[in-house]
Design a protein around this motif. Structure first.
Motif, short mmCIF file in Angstrom:
data_model
loop_
_atom_site.label_atom_id
_atom_site.label_comp_id
_atom_site.label_asym_id
_atom_site.label_seq_id
_atom_site.Cartn_x
_atom_site.Cartn_y
_atom_site.Cartn_z
N LEU A 127 48.51 -32.76 -26.47
CA LEU A 127 47.14 -32.70 -25.76
C LEU A 127 46.76 -31.47 -25.76
O LEU A 127 45.40 -31.19 -25.66
N ASN A 130 44.55 -30.03 -28.68
CA ASN A 130 43.51 -31.06 -28.96
C ASN A 130 42.64 -30.64 -27.79
O ASN A 130 41.33 -30.72 -28.34
N ILE A 131 42.96 -30.26 -26.61
CA ILE A 131 42.05 -29.71 -25.74
C ILE A 131 41.32 -28.38 -26.44
O ILE A 131 40.20 -27.98 -26.38
N LEU A 136 39.46 -33.10 -27.16
CA LEU A 136 39.66 -33.79 -26.05
C LEU A 136 38.96 -32.81 -25.11
O LEU A 136 39.07 -31.55 -24.99
N GLN A 137 38.57 -33.42 -24.02
CA GLN A 137 37.77 -32.55 -22.79
C GLN A 137 39.03 -31.98 -21.96
O GLN A 137 39.95 -32.38 -21.88
N LEU A 186 43.84 -42.43 -24.55
CA LEU A 186 43.38 -41.07 -25.14
C LEU A 186 41.70 -41.15 -25.04
O LEU A 186 41.03 -39.98 -24.99
N SER A 187 41.18 -42.18 -25.51
CA SER A 187 39.71 -42.54 -25.95
C SER A 187 38.94 -41.82 -24.62
O SER A 187 37.74 -41.16 -25.08
N CYS A 189 39.34 -39.42 -22.74
CA CYS A 189 39.34 -37.98 -22.69
C CYS A 189 38.73 -37.17 -23.96
O CYS A 189 38.69 -36.06 -24.19
N PHE A 190 38.08 -38.17 -25.05
CA PHE A 190 37.25 -37.57 -26.32
C PHE A 190 36.31 -36.73 -25.86
O PHE A 190 35.45 -37.26 -24.98
N SER A 191 36.11 -35.55 -26.51
CA SER A 191 34.77 -35.06 -26.43
C SER A 191 34.02 -35.85 -27.47
O SER A 191 34.26 -36.56 -28.25
N GLY A 194 35.57 -35.05 -30.87
CA GLY A 194 36.70 -35.99 -30.79
C GLY A 194 36.46 -37.26 -31.26
O GLY A 194 37.27 -38.01 -32.08
N ARG A 195 35.43 -37.91 -30.64
CA ARG A 195 34.99 -39.22 -30.94
C ARG A 195 34.59 -39.49 -32.34
O ARG A 195 35.03 -40.26 -33.09
#
Length: 210
Positions: A127, A130-131, A136-137, A186-187, A189-191, A194-195
């Motif tokens: 996580l 990916n942030i 991820l946000q 997780l979705s 939190c997607f940026s 990321g989406r």
């Protein structure tokens, strides 16, 4: 297949079909077409056999998470979930009767507590990466990442048990539904990036993820 492997495969077949409590060494010996004495040469007690199988689960899960740490992208998480599904299918007795096994086998309970902690750390690292790369946000509070890792593990480890309690046999469970349940954590939190990456990944042919 060695005699030891034959014993393990026979035990898994019986544990998955009848549950761990109902199966005795004699049943496993009969399934493996061995004498109890021959079986006992490899596994002196049923506890020894169960603990050996548990160690196999741990080793396979550790390998999957180690592989994910090497390439912690969304497409690699999808591959990770596919392989996690295969592990849970192979050892379904453990994932449907985890609490019962923890009560019956204190040594496994101690090891599993440590293993869960290690898994949580690996998911947190995934996580965090990916942030940092913008998929991820950023977390709202410092403990958000840890809470997200907890939810990820909770669903991953208990999804099969919950579905079985709802009345769905293990053989009727679907890999796609399992993976969707994990991605649903997780979705939110997607940026935007990321989406976009996730939607692109969902369009890839299955073989390209293997």
């Amino acid at each position: 297949m060695t005699t030891k492997e034959k014993i393990v495969e026979s035990a898994l077949f019986l544990f998955n079909r009848f549950g761990i409590v109902s199966v005795r060494l004699q049943h496993i010996a009969d399934e493996a077409q061995l004498s109890v004495g021959n079986l006992a040469y490899h596994f002196r007690t049923k506890d020894d056999l169960v603990e050996f199988i548990y160690e196999q689960i741990v080793l396979q899960q550790q390998q999957l998470l180690t592989d994910l740490r090497v390439m912690p992208l969304f497409v690699n998480l999808e591959r990770h979930l596919q392989n996690t599904w295969l592990i849970q299918q192979r050892y379904s007795f453990f994932f449907t009767d985890t609490l019962e096994i923890m009560r019956a086998y204190p040594a496994i309970k101690r090891k599993h507590r440590e293993h869960i902690g290690w898994q949580k750390l690996q998911i947190q690292l995934f996580l965090d990466f990916n942030i940092s790369r913008g998929a991820l946000q950023p977390p709202v509070t410092p403990d958000t990442v840890g809470q997200l890792a907890d939810r990820y593990l909770l669903i991953t480890e208990t999804w099969m048990s919950y579905q079985v309690m709802q009345g769905t046999p293990v053989k009727e469970l679907e890999e796609g539904v399992f993976k969707q349940a994990i991605w649903a954590i997780l979705s939110p939190c997607f940026s935007a990036e990321g989406r976009e990456e996730y939607e692109y990944m969902r369009q890839l042919p299955f073989d390209s993820l293997g």
